[in-house]
Each structure stands twice: as structure tokens, then as C-alpha cells.
Design an enzyme around this catalytic site. Structure first.
Site, PDB file in Angstrom:
ATOM      1  N   CYS A   2      34.237  40.842  32.662  1.00 38.34           N
ATOM      2  CA  CYS A   2      33.902  39.545  31.598  1.00 38.34           C
ATOM      3  C   CYS A   2      34.254  39.701  30.693  1.00 38.34           C
ATOM      4  O   CYS A   2      34.902  40.800  30.458  1.00 38.34           O
ATOM      5  CB  CYS A   2      32.624  39.580  30.796  1.00 38.34           C
ATOM      6  SG  CYS A   2      30.657  40.005  32.353  1.00 38.34           S
ATOM      7  N   ARG A  27      38.550  38.742  35.053  1.00 41.33           N
ATOM      8  CA  ARG A  27      37.656  39.995  34.554  1.00 41.33           C
ATOM      9  C   ARG A  27      36.447  39.395  35.390  1.00 41.33           C
ATOM     10  O   ARG A  27      35.399  40.072  34.519  1.00 41.33           O
ATOM     11  CB  ARG A  27      37.253  39.900  32.591  1.00 41.33           C
ATOM     12  CG  ARG A  27      39.139  40.697  32.629  1.00 41.33           C
ATOM     13  CD  ARG A  27      38.428  40.545  31.008  1.00 41.33           C
ATOM     14  NE  ARG A  27      38.436  41.889  30.892  1.00 41.33           N
ATOM     15  CZ  ARG A  27      38.209  42.818  30.079  1.00 41.33           C
ATOM     16  NH1 ARG A  27      38.899  43.240  30.566  1.00 41.33           N
ATOM     17  NH2 ARG A  27      36.787  43.828  29.890  1.00 41.33           N
ATOM     18  N   TRP A  77      30.774  37.855  34.368  1.00 39.10           N
ATOM     19  CA  TRP A  77      30.370  38.413  36.376  1.00 39.10           C
ATOM     20  C   TRP A  77      29.225  39.396  36.610  1.00 39.10           C
ATOM     21  O   TRP A  77      29.574  40.078  35.012  1.00 39.10           O
ATOM     22  CB  TRP A  77      32.386  39.504  36.144  1.00 39.10           C
ATOM     23  CG  TRP A  77      31.844  40.731  37.484  1.00 39.10           C
ATOM     24  CD1 TRP A  77      32.452  39.878  39.047  1.00 39.10           C
ATOM     25  CD2 TRP A  77      31.695  41.654  38.199  1.00 39.10           C
ATOM     26  NE1 TRP A  77      32.913  41.064  39.897  1.00 39.10           N
ATOM     27  CE2 TRP A  77      31.963  41.831  39.790  1.00 39.10           C
ATOM     28  CE3 TRP A  77      30.329  42.538  37.583  1.00 39.10           C
ATOM     29  CZ2 TRP A  77      31.229  42.271  40.291  1.00 39.10           C
ATOM     30  CZ3 TRP A  77      30.039  43.388  38.305  1.00 39.10           C
ATOM     31  CH2 TRP A  77      30.421  43.963  39.694  1.00 39.10           C
ATOM     32  N   ASN A 103      30.616  41.717  27.236  1.00 35.50           N
ATOM     33  CA  ASN A 103      30.605  42.266  28.020  1.00 35.50           C
ATOM     34  C   ASN A 103      30.491  43.678  28.530  1.00 35.50           C
ATOM     35  O   ASN A 103      30.340  44.859  27.357  1.00 35.50           O
ATOM     36  CB  ASN A 103      32.569  42.264  28.027  1.00 35.50           C
ATOM     37  CG  ASN A 103      33.123  43.442  29.037  1.00 35.50           C
ATOM     38  OD1 ASN A 103      34.017  43.537  28.624  1.00 35.50           O
ATOM     39  ND2 ASN A 103      32.415  43.054  29.943  1.00 35.50           N
ATOM     40  N   GLY A 104      30.065  44.208  29.631  1.00 35.70           N
ATOM     41  CA  GLY A 104      29.020  45.267  29.608  1.00 35.70           C
ATOM     42  C   GLY A 104      27.425  44.966  30.121  1.00 35.70           C
ATOM     43  O   GLY A 104      26.719  44.135  30.837  1.00 35.70           O
ATOM     44  N   GLU A 484      46.210  52.519  50.400  1.00 36.36           N
ATOM     45  CA  GLU A 484      46.141  51.018  50.001  1.00 36.36           C
ATOM     46  C   GLU A 484      46.331  49.954  50.952  1.00 36.36           C
ATOM     47  O   GLU A 484      46.427  48.786  50.193  1.00 36.36           O
ATOM     48  CB  GLU A 484      47.503  51.304  48.548  1.00 36.36           C
ATOM     49  CG  GLU A 484      47.822  50.910  47.806  1.00 36.36           C
ATOM     50  CD  GLU A 484      46.997  49.958  46.945  1.00 36.36           C
ATOM     51  OE1 GLU A 484      45.674  51.269  46.298  1.00 36.36           O
ATOM     52  OE2 GLU A 484      46.849  49.310  46.381  1.00 36.36           O
ATOM     53  N   LYS A 488      44.512  46.397  50.509  1.00 35.01           N
ATOM     54  CA  LYS A 488      44.684  45.991  49.788  1.00 35.01           C
ATOM     55  C   LYS A 488      44.326  44.434  50.555  1.00 35.01           C
ATOM     56  O   LYS A 488      43.705  42.827  49.950  1.00 35.01           O
ATOM     57  CB  LYS A 488      45.652  45.325  49.784  1.00 35.01           C
ATOM     58  CG  LYS A 488      47.507  46.192  48.664  1.00 35.01           C
ATOM     59  CD  LYS A 488      47.035  45.527  47.833  1.00 35.01           C
ATOM     60  CE  LYS A 488      45.373  45.996  46.656  1.00 35.01           C
ATOM     61  NZ  LYS A 488      45.897  47.242  45.475  1.00 35.01           N
ATOM     62  N   GLU A 491      40.094  43.600  50.278  1.00 39.65           N
ATOM     63  CA  GLU A 491      40.006  42.598  48.811  1.00 39.65           C
ATOM     64  C   GLU A 491      40.297  41.577  49.051  1.00 39.65           C
ATOM     65  O   GLU A 491      39.401  40.749  48.377  1.00 39.65           O
ATOM     66  CB  GLU A 491      40.594  43.545  47.522  1.00 39.65           C
ATOM     67  CG  GLU A 491      41.786  43.859  47.517  1.00 39.65           C
ATOM     68  CD  GLU A 491      42.204  44.863  46.550  1.00 39.65           C
ATOM     69  OE1 GLU A 491      40.898  44.295  45.749  1.00 39.65           O
ATOM     70  OE2 GLU A 491      43.253  45.168  45.986  1.00 39.65           O
ATOM     71  N   HIS A 507      39.003  61.913  66.335  1.00 39.56           N
ATOM     72  CA  HIS A 507      37.805  62.522  66.172  1.00 39.56           C
ATOM     73  C   HIS A 507      37.054  61.561  66.286  1.00 39.56           C
ATOM     74  O   HIS A 507      36.074  61.461  65.178  1.00 39.56           O
ATOM     75  CB  HIS A 507      38.036  63.689  64.760  1.00 39.56           C
ATOM     76  CG  HIS A 507      39.157  64.562  65.094  1.00 39.56           C
ATOM     77  ND1 HIS A 507      39.104  65.712  65.954  1.00 39.56           N
ATOM     78  CD2 HIS A 507      40.426  64.869  64.922  1.00 39.56           C
ATOM     79  CE1 HIS A 507      39.962  66.708  65.697  1.00 39.56           C
ATOM     80  NE2 HIS A 507      40.837  66.081  65.792  1.00 39.56           N
ATOM     81  N   LYS A 606      38.789  42.649  37.076  1.00 35.77           N
ATOM     82  CA  LYS A 606      40.038  43.729  37.562  1.00 35.77           C
ATOM     83  C   LYS A 606      40.021  44.451  37.127  1.00 35.77           C
ATOM     84  O   LYS A 606      39.605  45.957  36.703  1.00 35.77           O
ATOM     85  CB  LYS A 606      41.114  42.654  36.725  1.00 35.77           C
ATOM     86  CG  LYS A 606      42.359  44.156  37.286  1.00 35.77           C
ATOM     87  CD  LYS A 606      43.649  43.206  36.860  1.00 35.77           C
ATOM     88  CE  LYS A 606      44.745  43.447  37.083  1.00 35.77           C
ATOM     89  NZ  LYS A 606      45.154  44.435  38.707  1.00 35.77           N
TER      90      LYS A 606
END
Ligand code: F6R
Length: 611
Positions: A2, A27, A77, A103-104, A484, A488, A491, A507, A606
Site C-alpha cells: 500500500c 507498493r 495491496w 498502510n499496514g 535468485e 526472478k 515472480e 538426492h 515491492k
């Protein structure tokens, strides 16, 4: 998660709010809304315009000529309540005299809501946010600041809020507890936002609001006080970022721009800390020789991409300093009983400096050791204010949701930290140090060369974009690079990707291999390269397709691979910084070929300021 904006001044607030929100859309982008004191219709009412979906939907819903001198805005968000019109912020109280963005997460919202419902309040949304608007209404007589403080004293959770009152038409009230808020200072106007890029067009003079602080923002003044009414005097910080750094600059996506910016960003990081005379210079870190020598262990704690940088850092610190390093997910670290003590160094890594779990891990560490260090990109963010020491990565604003330049600059910062600690502890000699520093300074140019393979990688991406499952393999310090690379791809392209240390293949994961599951393998020159080659042969023997990240001119590696993604050669310990480049580009082009929304991948935001 948010984004919040606010404006008060002589200009028309509406386009300023919308523009600010466009800089914060990273956000969250489930819905967007603004509230303002409407001047255009002459009603002088508090008006709310909000829409489900992207900011562009909201923009087209705003009538031409809408004007106001004061307003707040929000991009969401979703946490409590689905993305929808009713759940979009801003939210009113019952009287429509108070309006609020948040926001939260309000943890005790159920009990507060029950109490408010019993008291006759009528709710229109499923959000946790709306309880704050009604709680403020409960306490509001004639002083909105008092009412906000009283309401927030009942609220548990993490939040940043901004509120307007119809009766006090000259002010915005803002408060924070656990989620970021900054105030941008102008001449006869002031701004409020969750993050700096939202105000950069207008000002670079920033005040960072701290935990449990409330700001009363008028067009000429900003008064800050704590929830307990202690007055706070805080000087603004002039930040060095400018508006163009946060702009797309003609690129199709922020992510591509940020990938290509990496040589410059890295140069910036290195030049901040490595002086031409070979000494290190740290403005916000003064770990002395005695402390460095006495360190028992290093804990590196972070989330996501920042965690992967930390995993590479472990190899460097252990190699150069001889100190054991533990690397932990912040979300796990905070809920176990980590055996961290006063002779340990806790390093938290975070692009945003606001990630809720990382911040909690820092706070937990700080209870047990005074040696806490943040490796952070965003200036003045909460982690930089709470960690005893800070190393800024100086990557510049990173807007693309998928982290790229933040990662490589975190790696550079970790490497510089390792060398510095090694020097302080006497485990690296002067000659060796000079050599490493020289090798480090050659890196930006090498990154440039790695990026020059862009078109070839774009071609390879075309061949791979049709697959739906991928395996990423690496060994040693390139295992985190495989992690990483897989992150990438996942996402931004929504493809399934798993990463393993190549030695783990036998394994279990090798059972996945057939002609439908390509492998991306880091096989650049290293002391484990032959082992890597053997693992790749095992995949090929099972009809698996392999795209190898290899050194330019490595004919043996070339022969084995179905696709080659080439990077220049340098010392083994520096290769992770180069090997990540083709991974980032490959993920980018695969996602682009699949028509994905690269800068705003679904379900993500983000800055993860909630747990
Ligand atoms: C992935 C990504 C995330 C972040 C993570 C931590 O591309 O960006 O995994 O790395 O959310 O964020 P920071 O570094 O801001 O703490």
C-alpha cells in the site's frame, strides 16, 4: 505494501496526488483512491473517488476540472477484504467528516469493530482500516490531532495513516507505527508519502517520521509529536536522488532500465567506500578493530532477494575473515530463539529498509548484541535508523518490483564489508587487500560486458518461454545465484522454477528431469566447475535441455550446453556478480515474451511492510 500520498498547498492537489500514487504503484495495485476538499463544485465537501484496479482506472474516473488544495491518496495491496470498490481506500467514518488512508495491518480490528458496531457505527467495507476512521470519530470533538492519537492508542498492529477532517480544513494528520511515512517540505506547500520517489518532483527536503509519531501538516508548517504528546524537533534531510532516477527514461519497463543501470550503480557503491588511496571509508559504520577481532559469529538476516545476497556474503565473510556466518530468513529468525549474543554481529539486508520481518529480526538481535548493521538502499528508512551501523548500497531508487540493481549493490556492499572486516581482524594482508580492491574496481566494466550479451539472451528466452517448469542449478557461491535466478523467473513470469545446489540433484530433484524441464546451470570457471559439468551430463543423459551460464571462450562448457549465456571471466569469488546478469535478463525476456506485467507482477508488492 500500500502506498499513501498527501498534499497541502496552493497548487491543485488532484494531479499531484495521482502523480505521487503513480510512483508508489509498485507498493500495491489492487485499487486506488483519493480524497480531497472539493473546490470544483463549490460544495467544499470531503470527496472520495476510488476504483478497483490500477491507478489508470481511477485517473479516468476523475471529472475534468476537479480541483482541491488539500488531499490524500492510496494505492492498495489487499490484506483484509478482497480487491473491490468498497474495500478501496480512502474510508469515511459514519459522519463523512473524517476520511482516512492506511498502510499496514490492524491486528485487533475484530474486537475494535465489534465494540464500534455495538456503539452504533455503520461499516461499509471489510477492511481493518475502516475501524480507525470510526475510532477517530468516537474521540473527535474539535481537535483531530487529539482524536487520532486517542484512537491510535487503542490500535494494535503496524500502520501508517493519513487523515483529513472536514472541520479542520487546513491540515493533514499523519501517523506511523511500523509502516514508513515521509514528509516532503516545499515552499508554501507540503507533501506526504510512503516513499521518497512520490515527492521527488517537488522537493528533496525530507523528514522521516519515526515510530509512534504524529505529524500535523499544514501548508506552511509541520508539527511532529509522539503518541504521548512529547514535541519532536526534526531537521529535514536533503536527499541526493532526483526525479529522473525514478523515471522510466524511455525504457519499456523499470526492470530493464534497472538491470542495465547496474554497472553505474555498482560503481557508485564501490566509490562510496573504497578510497583511491586503498583505504575504506564508512560514514555510518565504525566497527573498530577491537570489536572486529573479538567477533564470534556473524548472523545475516533478510528476505527474498536480499537473503540471496546474504547467502553469497556468507562465503566471502568466512573466506576473508575466518568468522562463521549463519544466514537466516528474517521470518524464521524472529520466531525461533536464535543463539545470538553480545560478541556476534547481526547484519540485516534490505533494499527498502522497511521489510517487517527484517525489521523485527533486527530488533530481536539488538536485544542481544549491540553490534547491529543494516545494508540498506533507501536513505533514512527504519532499518537505517534502528541499526547501530549502516552501509548504504547507493543503488538509487529501485522501482521495478523484481529486485535487480539492489541485489548486485548488496553483493558489492557485502564484499566490501568482508574485506574491511578481514583487514581489521588481520586475516587479509595489505598486498592481498590492494589486489582485491583493484579487482573490485574492474567489476563495473565487466558487468557492462556481461550486459552486452543482451540480444543473445533475448534470443535464448524465445526458445525457453514455452516451457512451464525450470530447474536452476549452481554450486558453492553460485548456488544463491541459482536461487535468485529462479526467484526472478517465478515472480515475473509466473513459471515454476526450483533451485538446488547441483550436488543435491541425485538426492531427489533429478526425478523431475525430462525433455519438458529445462535446466539453467551456472557453470562458469571455478574449483567446482568439473563437478558442475558432471551434473549437467547427468541431466543431458535424461534428455534434459541445459542453458549454461559459462565464461566467454570456454569451449569445453560450450560443447556440453544446448544454450550458452556468456559472461566474461574474472576471479572466482567475483563471479556471482556477473553470473546473475544473464539470469535477470533471461527472466525479463521470458516474462516479456509471455506478455506478463513485468513491473507489477500479480500478488506482489515491492515493500513488504506486513508479516
Ligand atoms: C524479489 C524481491 C523481494 C525482496 C524482499 C525483501 O525480487 O524484490 O524478494 O528482496 O521482499 O525486500 P527488502 O530488500 O526491501 O527487505
Amino acid at each position: 505494501m500500500c502506498g499513501i500520498v498527501g498534499y497541502i498547498g496552493e497548487k491543485n492537489a488532484v494531479p499531484i496526488l495521482l502523480e505521487g500514487l503513480s510512483k508508489l504503484e509498485y507498493r500495491g495495485y489492487d485499487s486506488a483512491g483519493i480524497s480531497f476538499l472539493d473546490e470544483s463544485t463549490g460544495s467544499g465537501q470531503l470527496k472520495v473517488i476510488k476504483r478497483e484496479g490500477r491507478l489508470s482506472v481511477l485517473e479516468s474516473a476523475i471529472p475534468e476540472g476537479t480541483s482541491a488544495r488539500l488531499g490524500i491518496g492510496h494505492t492498495r495491496w489487499a490484506t483484509h477484504g478482497v480487491p473491490s470498490f468498497v474495500n478501496a481506500h480512502p474510508h469515511f467514518d459514519c459522519t463523512h467528516e473524517i476520511v482516512l488512508v492506511h498502510n499496514g495491518i490492524i491486528e485487533n480490528y475484530r474486537e475494535l469493530k465489534e465494540k464500534l458496531l455495538a456503539g452504533g457505527h455503520v461499516f461499509t467495507s471489510e477492511t481493518d482500516t475502516e475501524v480507525i476512521a470510526h475510532l477517530i470519530e468516537e474521540y473527535y470533538e474539535e481537535d483531530i490531532e487529539f482524536a487520532v492519537k486517542a484512537a491510535l492508542n487503542e490500535v494494535k498492529g503496524a500502520y501508517a495513516i493519513a487523515a483529513l477532517s472536514l472541520r479542520e480544513r487546513d491540515r493533514i494528520i499523519a501517523a506511523r507505527m511500523g509502516s514508513p511515512l515521509i514528509i516532503g517540505l516545499g515552499e508554501g506547500e507540503n507533501f506526504l508519502a510512503s516513499d521518497i520517489p512520490a515527492v521527488l518532483k517537488y522537493t528533496r527536503r525530507i523528514i522521516f517520521l519515526d515510530e509512534r509519531e504524529v505529524a500535523v501538516i499544514t501548508k506552511d508548517e509541520v508539527h511532529i509529536s509522539t503518541f504521548r504528546n512529547t514535541r519532536v524537533e526534526r531537521e529535514p534531510v536533503t536527499i541526493t536522488w532526483d526525479e529522473t532516477m525514478a523515471a522510466k527514461d524511455g525504457y519499456e519497463h523499470f526492470m530493464l532500465k534497472e538491470i542495465l543501470e547496474q554497472p553505474r550503480a555498482l560503481q557508485q557503491t564501490i566509490s562510496q567506500y573504497v578510497c583511491p588511496d586503498g583505504k575504506f571509508s564508512f560514514e555510518h559504520m565504525d566497527l573498530g578493530e577491537d570489536t572486529a577481532r573479538e567477533l564470534n559469529r556473524v548472523f545475516i538476516i533478510a528476505c527474498g532477494t536480499s537473503l540471496h545476497a546474504g547467502m553469497v556474503g556468507k562465503y566471502w565473510i568466512e573466506q576473508f575473515c575466518g568468522i562463521p556466518v549463519e544466514v537466516d530468513y528474517a521470518s524464521e529468525f524472529r520466531y525461533r530463539s536464535p543463539l545470538i549474543s553480545e560478541r556476534d554481529l547481526a547484519v540485516v539486508i534490505s533494499q527498502s529498509g522497511e521489510t517487517a520481518d527484517t525489521l523485527a529480526a533486527l530488533r530481536l538481535s539488538a536485544e542481544r548484541t549491540k553490534h547491529t548493521l543494516g545494508i540498506v538502499n533507501v536513505l533514512g528508512s527504519t532499518i537505517t535508523r534502528e541499526a547501530r551501523h549502516t552501509i548504504y548500497t547507493h543503488a538509487g531508487p529501485e522501482i521495478g518490483v523484481a529486485s535487480t540493481k539492489a541485489f548486485t549493490t548488496q553483493l558489492a556492499a557485502l564484499l566490501i564489508l568482508s574485506l574491511h572486516l578481514g583487514k581489521l581482524r588481520g586475516s587479509i594482508g595489505r598486498h592481498e587487500l590492494t589486489l582485491h580492491q583493484k579487482q573490485l574496481s574492474d567489476l563495473p566494466q565487466l558487468l557492462e560486458t556481461a550486459l552486452s550479451m543482451q540480444e543473445r539472451i533475448e534470443e535464448t528466452a524465445k526458445s525457453l518461454a514455452g516451457y512451464s517448469d525450470f530447474l536452476f542449478l549452481g554450486r558453492n557461491m553460485n548456488f544463491p545465484i541459482a536461487l535468485e535466478g529462479a526467484l526472478k523467473l517465478k515472480e515475473i513470469s509466473y513459471l515454476h522454477a526450483e533451485a538446488y545446489p547441483a550436488g543435491e540433484m541425485k538426492h531427489g530433484p533429478i526425478a523431475l528431469i525430462d525433455e519438458r524441464m529445462p535446466t539453467i546451470a551456472v557453470a562458469t570457471g571455478s574449483h567446482v566447475q568439473e563437478k558442475m559439468f558432471s551434473n549437467i551430463q547427468e541431466i543431458k543423459a535424461r534428455r534434459g535441455l541445459v542453458a549454461g551460464i559459462i565464461n566467454t571462450g570456454d569451449s569445453k562448457a560450450r560443447e556440453i550446453m544446448d544454450f550458452c549465456l556468456e559472461v566474461p571471466e574474472t576471479q572466482e569469488y567475483l563471479m556471482p556478480l556477473l553470473n546473475i546478469i544473464p539470469m535477470q535478463l533471461l527472466a525479463y525476456y521470458i516474462a516479456r515474451d509471455r506478455g506478463c506485467d513485468i513491473d507489477k507482477p500479480r500478488n506482489l508488492a515491492k515493500s513488504v511492510t506486513v508479516e
